[in-house]
Design a protein around this motif. Structure first.
Motif, PDB file in Angstrom:
ATOM      1  N   VAL A   1       0.824  -1.098   0.100  1.00 20.67           N
ATOM      2  CA  VAL A   1      -0.025  -0.015   0.020  1.00 20.67           C
ATOM      3  C   VAL A   1       0.769   1.129  -0.110  1.00 20.67           C
ATOM      4  O   VAL A   1       0.463   2.275  -0.298  1.00 20.67           O
ATOM      5  N   ILE A   2       2.134   1.114   0.318  1.00 20.85           N
ATOM      6  CA  ILE A   2       3.060   2.339   0.470  1.00 20.85           C
ATOM      7  C   ILE A   2       3.284   2.935  -0.671  1.00 20.85           C
ATOM      8  O   ILE A   2       4.023   2.334  -1.663  1.00 20.85           O
ATOM      9  N   LEU A   3       2.815   4.223  -1.057  1.00 18.50           N
ATOM     10  CA  LEU A   3       3.296   4.830  -2.194  1.00 18.50           C
ATOM     11  C   LEU A   3       4.704   5.199  -2.633  1.00 18.50           C
ATOM     12  O   LEU A   3       5.238   5.645  -1.600  1.00 18.50           O
ATOM     13  N   PRO A   4       5.098   5.049  -3.717  1.00 14.62           N
ATOM     14  CA  PRO A   4       6.696   5.441  -4.246  1.00 14.62           C
ATOM     15  C   PRO A   4       6.567   7.089  -4.048  1.00 14.62           C
ATOM     16  O   PRO A   4       5.485   7.727  -4.413  1.00 14.62           O
ATOM     17  N   LEU A   5       7.590   7.624  -3.992  1.00  8.88           N
ATOM     18  CA  LEU A   5       7.681   9.291  -3.792  1.00  8.88           C
ATOM     19  C   LEU A   5       7.695   9.780  -5.385  1.00  8.88           C
ATOM     20  O   LEU A   5       8.838   9.783  -5.903  1.00  8.88           O
ATOM     21  N   GLU A   6       6.564  10.081  -6.001  1.00 14.69           N
ATOM     22  CA  GLU A   6       6.628  10.579  -7.316  1.00 14.69           C
ATOM     23  C   GLU A   6       5.867  11.559  -7.615  1.00 14.69           C
ATOM     24  O   GLU A   6       4.648  11.886  -6.890  1.00 14.69           O
ATOM     25  N   THR A   7       6.133  12.551  -8.512  1.00 14.76           N
ATOM     26  CA  THR A   7       5.490  13.613  -8.877  1.00 14.76           C
ATOM     27  C   THR A   7       4.218  13.413  -9.424  1.00 14.76           C
ATOM     28  O   THR A   7       4.243  12.472 -10.450  1.00 14.76           O
ATOM     29  N   ARG A   8       3.046  14.043  -9.060  1.00 16.72           N
ATOM     30  CA  ARG A   8       1.539  13.980  -9.655  1.00 16.72           C
ATOM     31  C   ARG A   8       1.698  14.899 -10.993  1.00 16.72           C
ATOM     32  O   ARG A   8       2.318  15.582 -11.124  1.00 16.72           O
ATOM     33  N   SER A   9       1.017  14.323 -12.051  1.00 13.27           N
ATOM     34  CA  SER A   9       0.829  15.254 -13.413  1.00 13.27           C
ATOM     35  C   SER A   9       0.323  16.358 -13.084  1.00 13.27           C
ATOM     36  O   SER A   9       0.220  17.345 -13.987  1.00 13.27           O
ATOM     37  N   SER A  10      -0.899  16.041 -12.148  1.00 18.40           N
ATOM     38  CA  SER A  10      -1.839  17.333 -12.181  1.00 18.40           C
ATOM     39  C   SER A  10      -1.905  17.744 -10.755  1.00 18.40           C
ATOM     40  O   SER A  10      -1.968  16.885  -9.762  1.00 18.40           O
ATOM     41  N   VAL A  11      -2.230  18.817 -10.333  1.00 18.26           N
ATOM     42  CA  VAL A  11      -2.507  19.297  -8.751  1.00 18.26           C
ATOM     43  C   VAL A  11      -3.686  20.110  -8.524  1.00 18.26           C
ATOM     44  O   VAL A  11      -3.671  21.274  -9.538  1.00 18.26           O
ATOM     45  N   GLY A  59      -1.134   5.049   2.804  1.00 15.23           N
ATOM     46  CA  GLY A  59       0.348   4.714   2.348  1.00 15.23           C
ATOM     47  C   GLY A  59       0.991   5.904   1.860  1.00 15.23           C
ATOM     48  O   GLY A  59       1.960   5.739   0.937  1.00 15.23           O
ATOM     49  N   VAL A  60       0.758   7.152   2.211  1.00 15.75           N
ATOM     50  CA  VAL A  60       1.538   8.242   1.767  1.00 15.75           C
ATOM     51  C   VAL A  60       2.805   8.451   2.632  1.00 15.75           C
ATOM     52  O   VAL A  60       2.965   9.773   2.756  1.00 15.75           O
ATOM     53  N   GLN A  61       3.134   7.552   3.422  1.00 12.83           N
ATOM     54  CA  GLN A  61       4.224   7.789   4.543  1.00 12.83           C
ATOM     55  C   GLN A  61       5.497   8.508   3.965  1.00 12.83           C
ATOM     56  O   GLN A  61       6.042   9.552   4.304  1.00 12.83           O
ATOM     57  N   ARG A  76      -4.813   9.685  -0.612  1.00 15.65           N
ATOM     58  CA  ARG A  76      -3.899   8.928  -1.753  1.00 15.65           C
ATOM     59  C   ARG A  76      -3.590   9.845  -2.829  1.00 15.65           C
ATOM     60  O   ARG A  76      -2.588  10.021  -3.610  1.00 15.65           O
ATOM     61  N   GLU A  77      -4.723  11.038  -2.929  1.00 10.02           N
ATOM     62  CA  GLU A  77      -4.357  12.080  -4.053  1.00 10.02           C
ATOM     63  C   GLU A  77      -4.056  13.453  -3.258  1.00 10.02           C
ATOM     64  O   GLU A  77      -3.136  13.995  -3.867  1.00 10.02           O
ATOM     65  N   SER A  78      -4.458  13.715  -2.342  1.00  8.22           N
ATOM     66  CA  SER A  78      -4.230  15.282  -1.562  1.00  8.22           C
ATOM     67  C   SER A  78      -2.959  15.215  -1.055  1.00  8.22           C
ATOM     68  O   SER A  78      -2.211  16.225  -1.592  1.00  8.22           O
ATOM     69  N   VAL A  79      -2.365  14.118  -0.454  1.00 11.75           N
ATOM     70  CA  VAL A  79      -1.114  14.334   0.086  1.00 11.75           C
ATOM     71  C   VAL A  79       0.052  14.405  -1.089  1.00 11.75           C
ATOM     72  O   VAL A  79       0.659  15.075  -0.896  1.00 11.75           O
ATOM     73  N   PRO A  80      -0.078  13.431  -2.122  1.00 11.21           N
ATOM     74  CA  PRO A  80       1.022  13.577  -3.317  1.00 11.21           C
ATOM     75  C   PRO A  80       0.815  14.897  -3.935  1.00 11.21           C
ATOM     76  O   PRO A  80       1.919  15.216  -4.438  1.00 11.21           O
ATOM     77  N   GLN A  81      -0.392  15.104  -4.002  1.00 14.87           N
ATOM     78  CA  GLN A  81      -0.489  16.375  -5.080  1.00 14.87           C
ATOM     79  C   GLN A  81       0.074  17.681  -4.209  1.00 14.87           C
ATOM     80  O   GLN A  81       0.746  18.501  -4.732  1.00 14.87           O
ATOM     81  N   LEU A  82      -0.070  17.768  -2.754  1.00 15.92           N
ATOM     82  CA  LEU A  82       0.405  18.880  -2.047  1.00 15.92           C
ATOM     83  C   LEU A  82       2.055  18.593  -2.095  1.00 15.92           C
ATOM     84  O   LEU A  82       2.637  19.844  -2.239  1.00 15.92           O
ATOM     85  N   TRP A  83       2.481  17.529  -1.877  1.00 17.10           N
ATOM     86  CA  TRP A  83       3.991  17.353  -2.162  1.00 17.10           C
ATOM     87  C   TRP A  83       4.308  17.638  -3.304  1.00 17.10           C
ATOM     88  O   TRP A  83       5.543  18.583  -3.468  1.00 17.10           O
ATOM     89  N   THR A  84       3.770  17.514  -4.482  1.00 19.09           N
ATOM     90  CA  THR A  84       4.130  17.840  -5.733  1.00 19.09           C
ATOM     91  C   THR A  84       4.055  19.239  -6.022  1.00 19.09           C
ATOM     92  O   THR A  84       5.179  20.227  -6.318  1.00 19.09           O
ATOM     93  N   ALA A  85       3.055  20.186  -5.158  1.00 19.60           N
ATOM     94  CA  ALA A  85       2.983  21.663  -5.337  1.00 19.60           C
ATOM     95  C   ALA A  85       4.232  22.382  -4.749  1.00 19.60           C
ATOM     96  O   ALA A  85       4.757  23.186  -4.969  1.00 19.60           O
TER      97      ALA A  85
END
Length: 325
Positions: free
Chosen positions: A30-40, A73-75, A307-316
């Motif tokens: 469930v742990i997501l890899p650290l990857e940039t999201r294409s849209s924020v 899984g956004v650790q 799983r969407e909001s945290v990676p998108q914030l990180w991307t921004a």
């Protein structure tokens, strides 16, 4: 000593089983890899700009969260935000620290309630009860619950400590505060649970959290998925720091709040709901989005899975194209 007229449950009668025999709904997959999201989402771009501004001012950036954020899984994203200095404090509940500890220990967490509640096995797992021993030591040493668990995970080199938010906080010197309600969590079922120790260690965390809020002027406070703990703990802590600030001729009113959840709020969420509406009792709305920012703050609500909001914030926050508003 006067004894109560009412008998208490004898925990020595309980049968506690090894964690290896539990079926888990979540594991390391469930742990997501650290990857940039294409849209924020635009809201997260704005909040990212407020976070960057807060850092330049030396103001606090606080992330409060429910246990489901750990389960999502956004650790790696949270830990990277801590390592890069974007987060001053992480606050969670008892479930959050249990999931964090179990994942660090065995790389799995979350039992199926519908399965194990039938015969009373739910929650009664030996290795997880180790948290109670850690909390008892924290109370004796007068340190916070989150720090104590993070220290144990880090210093005992638990196998998956690299995905532990508590361990990251201990390693980086960032407070991870844990705000418990007695009887809420599976560790409170265990024979070795000391309620007084939980009260002392969690209250120490509450005071640490409150200290962080003394620097909230010009800062940001975010709530991901906590409907009760986050708004209630934040409300009391904010009252305390505003009380002191008023005595010193200061104010703590200019800050931003963000709530990310799945509840569907109307577009005018910056206005309080009527008492006749069921959503009036959704505390993040009235407390975090309206009442506490009414004197000069800003607030945003975003309906999005963690799983969407945290990676998108990180991307921004890692983008060179932040909006300047």
């Amino acid at each position: 000593m006067t004894s109560s007229r009412f008998p208490a449950f004898d925990r020595s009668r309980l049968r506690v089983l090894p964690l290896a025999g539990r079926r888990h709904d979540l594991d390391l997959q469930v742990i997501l890899p650290l990857e940039t999201r294409s849209s924020v989402h635009d809201t997260l771009r704005i909040v990212a700009e407020r976070i960057s501004r807060a850092r330049s001012r030396g103001a606090a950036v606080v992330l409060m969260m429910g246990g489901h954020v750990i389960r999502s899984g956004v650790q790696r994203y949270l830990i990277d935000l801590m390592e890069s200095g974007h987060i001053s404090c992480v606050a969670t509940n008892g479930a959050g620290v249990i999931h964090d500890f179990e994942l660090a220990l065995i790389g799995a967490t979350t039992e199926r309630v519908s399965c194990y509640i039938k015969d009373g096995r739910f929650g009664l797992w030996n290795e997880t009860s180790r948290i109670n021993d850690i909390v008892a030591r924290a109370a004796a040493e007068k340190i916070g619950l989150g720090e104590a668990v993070g220290r144990a995970i880090e210093e005992e080199h638990l196998p998956h400590r690299d995905i532990s938010v508590c361990a990251a906080g201990y390693r980086l010197g960032i407070p991870v505060t844990v705000h418990v309600g007695i009887g809420y969590d599976i560790v409170h079922e265990m024979p070795n649970c000391d309620g007084a120790a939980y009260g002392a260690a969690s209250y120490e965390d509450f005071l640490r959290f409150t200290h962080v809020l003394e620097s909230l002027q010009g800062g940001v406070l975010m709530n991901f998925g906590s409907a009760v703990m986050a708004p209630e703990v934040y409300l009391k802590a904010l009252a305390m720091v505003r009380n002191v600030a008023a005595q010193e001729g200061r104010s703590i009113t200019d800050f931003a709040t963000l709530v990310c959840d799945l509840v569907e709020l109307p577009e005018n969420y910056q206005e309080e709901a009527s008492r006749d509406e069921a959503l009036y009792y959704f505390r993040p709305w009235k407390t975090m989005l309206v009442r506490t920012v009414a004197d000069g703050g800003e607030s945003w609500y975003l309906r999005l899975p963690h799983r969407e909001s945290v990676p998108q914030l990180w991307t921004a926050l890692n983008s060179d194209a932040l909006p300047r508003t």
